[in-house]
Scaffold this motif. Structure first.
Motif, PDB file in Angstrom:
ATOM      1  N   GLY A   1       0.809  -1.216   0.000  1.00 18.21           N
ATOM      2  CA  GLY A   1       0.000   0.000   0.000  1.00 18.21           C
ATOM      3  C   GLY A   1       0.841   1.264   0.000  1.00 18.21           C
ATOM      4  O   GLY A   1       0.517   2.240  -0.685  1.00 18.21           O
ATOM      5  N   GLU A   2       1.923   1.249   0.778  1.00 15.47           N
ATOM      6  CA  GLU A   2       2.808   2.428   0.820  1.00 15.47           C
ATOM      7  C   GLU A   2       3.452   2.687  -0.544  1.00 15.47           C
ATOM      8  O   GLU A   2       3.543   3.832  -0.986  1.00 15.47           O
ATOM      9  N   LYS A   3       3.881   1.619  -1.203  1.00 15.96           N
ATOM     10  CA  LYS A   3       4.479   1.771  -2.527  1.00 15.96           C
ATOM     11  C   LYS A   3       3.456   2.261  -3.545  1.00 15.96           C
ATOM     12  O   LYS A   3       3.787   2.989  -4.476  1.00 15.96           O
ATOM     13  N   ALA A   4       2.191   1.840  -3.358  1.00 13.62           N
ATOM     14  CA  ALA A   4       1.135   2.226  -4.294  1.00 13.62           C
ATOM     15  C   ALA A   4       0.565   3.605  -4.004  1.00 13.62           C
ATOM     16  O   ALA A   4      -0.201   4.152  -4.803  1.00 13.62           O
ATOM     17  N   GLY A   5       0.920   4.161  -2.840  1.00 11.65           N
ATOM     18  CA  GLY A   5       0.369   5.462  -2.459  1.00 11.65           C
ATOM     19  C   GLY A   5      -1.072   5.365  -2.003  1.00 11.65           C
ATOM     20  O   GLY A   5      -1.831   6.333  -2.090  1.00 11.65           O
ATOM     21  N   VAL A   6      -1.460   4.196  -1.509  1.00 12.28           N
ATOM     22  CA  VAL A   6      -2.831   3.976  -1.014  1.00 12.28           C
ATOM     23  C   VAL A   6      -2.779   3.959   0.509  1.00 12.28           C
ATOM     24  O   VAL A   6      -2.109   3.101   1.106  1.00 12.28           O
ATOM     25  N   THR A   7      -3.460   4.893   1.143  1.00 20.47           N
ATOM     26  CA  THR A   7      -3.454   4.969   2.603  1.00 20.47           C
ATOM     27  C   THR A   7      -4.369   3.917   3.211  1.00 20.47           C
ATOM     28  O   THR A   7      -5.286   3.410   2.562  1.00 20.47           O
ATOM     29  N   ASN A   8      -4.102   3.620   4.475  1.00 26.61           N
ATOM     30  CA  ASN A   8      -4.937   2.684   5.235  1.00 26.61           C
ATOM     31  C   ASN A   8      -5.074   1.343   4.511  1.00 26.61           C
ATOM     32  O   ASN A   8      -6.165   0.812   4.370  1.00 26.61           O
ATOM     33  N   CYS A   9      -3.961   0.819   4.056  1.00 23.04           N
ATOM     34  CA  CYS A   9      -3.961  -0.452   3.316  1.00 23.04           C
ATOM     35  C   CYS A   9      -3.644  -1.591   4.281  1.00 23.04           C
ATOM     36  O   CYS A   9      -2.512  -1.717   4.751  1.00 23.04           O
TER      37      CYS A   9
END
Length: 335
Positions: free
Chosen positions: A272-280
């Protein structure tokens, strides 16, 4: 014991500048304390006659009902803490004692969700004691549910999911790429809890039917289902593996151990961090599966069965209302 206490007090007073002659002060303190019996403070819950049996039988009953060791440990922690703080026999605890306990927890910074969890455990405990005639009156009867702020927990959007899968597809480690894609697809298809997905063995999965049995909360079994896409990605991942690990998802390096709950959570969070998606996190895929099923017309009772919820109200908490669709329906009926 008295000599040790006197020495500790004298040293503390000396450090604070209250006294200058530590030896004289200690002698005076020892003489004063000799008139009293001093013993260490007990930090265990108080046991009062046969009420201790009620305390023990509560946990025995919960164990027989199938509560997990983790849940039993949480129940015991909450109850023991309450008994220590209130410091009364169980049959003398009042509603005011409970209110004061919750107020202290609130003052200590506990959230309303935590307060409600404490309330829920104590309700179960005292209800058992009343029903089994250990006490006469339930002090929890007039303790209201603590009002909680209702926060809408959103599922992943289609764009979020595409970003997450893009990160997985672009992983230069082929084994990691196959594993992570398979894991994402399985979470989206089955709606498994993280603890469930980490315990699935390869032999548990019927690849022909696309299903397997998982062990959920309270050791309850239920059947979960894999769609064609997840079966395909799983097959590609397993065929590529060269290890002897029996579990569906394992580490990327020797000794190729099962990916436990913490491992799955860390892996998903990093993606999620690599994808830029929060709260993953894994549980959000479970919510996404439920919301997608609802949008496509699946009855809520069937979603409840897929998620393994005993109470349909729990299922409703998972579901979100599509506000865009709601606007269309509003215009249709009221426009």
């Amino acid at each position: 014991m008295i000599d040790r206490i006197a020495n500790e007090v004298a040293i503390q007073c000396m450090d604070c500048g209250i006294i200058t002659d530590i030896r004289q002060f200690k002698d005076i303190l020892v003489m004063a304390l000799n008139n009293y019996t001093v013993s260490p403070k007990e930090k265990a819950i108080a046991v009062y006659d046969d009420l201790s049996k009620g305390y023990k039988m509560f946990f025995v009953t919960k164990k027989v009902k199938g509560l997990s060791d983790k849940s039993l440990k949480y129940y015991k922690c909450v109850i023991d803490d309450a008994m220590i703080r209130i410091n009364k026999p169980l049959d003398r605890i009042t509603a005011d004692d409970i209110r004061y306990l919750l107020a202290c927890k609130k003052r200590d910074g506990r959230s309303n969700t935590t307060l409600n969890n404490i309330r829920r455990v104590l309700c179960s405990f005292f209800k058992f004691l009343v029903n089994d005639d250990y006490i006469v009156k339930d002090p929890m009867l007039n303790i209201d549910v603590v009002r909680q702020e209702k926060v809408v927990k959103k599922p992943f959007s289609p764009i979020d999911l595409e970003k997450i899968l893009d990160v997985c597809r672009n992983d230069k480690n082929e084994l990691a790429r196959r594993r992570n894609i398979a894991m994402i697809e399985c979470l989206l298809s089955t709606g498994c809890r993280v603890g469930e997905i980490s315990l699935i063995k390869i032999e548990d999965v019927d690849f022909r039917k696309g299903e397997c049995i998982v062990h959920g909360k309270g050791n309850k079994e239920r059947k979960v289902f894999f769609n064609d896409r997840s079966i395909l990605r799983l097959s590609e991942y397993i065929d590529y593996r060269k290890d002897n690990c029996e579990y569906l998802f394992c580490s990327l390096k020797k000794p190729f151990q099962r990916l436990n709950v913490g491992g799955v959570e860390t892996n998903i969070r990093n993606i999620g961090e690599k994808a830029g998606v929060t709260n993953c996190h894994p549980h959000r895929f479970r919510r996404t599966m439920a919301c997608n099923a609802l949008k496509k017309g699946m009855p809520i009772e069937q979603i409840q069965a897929l998620l393994g919820h005993e109470n349909i109200e729990t299922t409703k908490v998972y579901l979100c209302i599509d506000t865009d669709k709601l606007a269309v329906e509003h215009n249709r009926y009221l426009g």
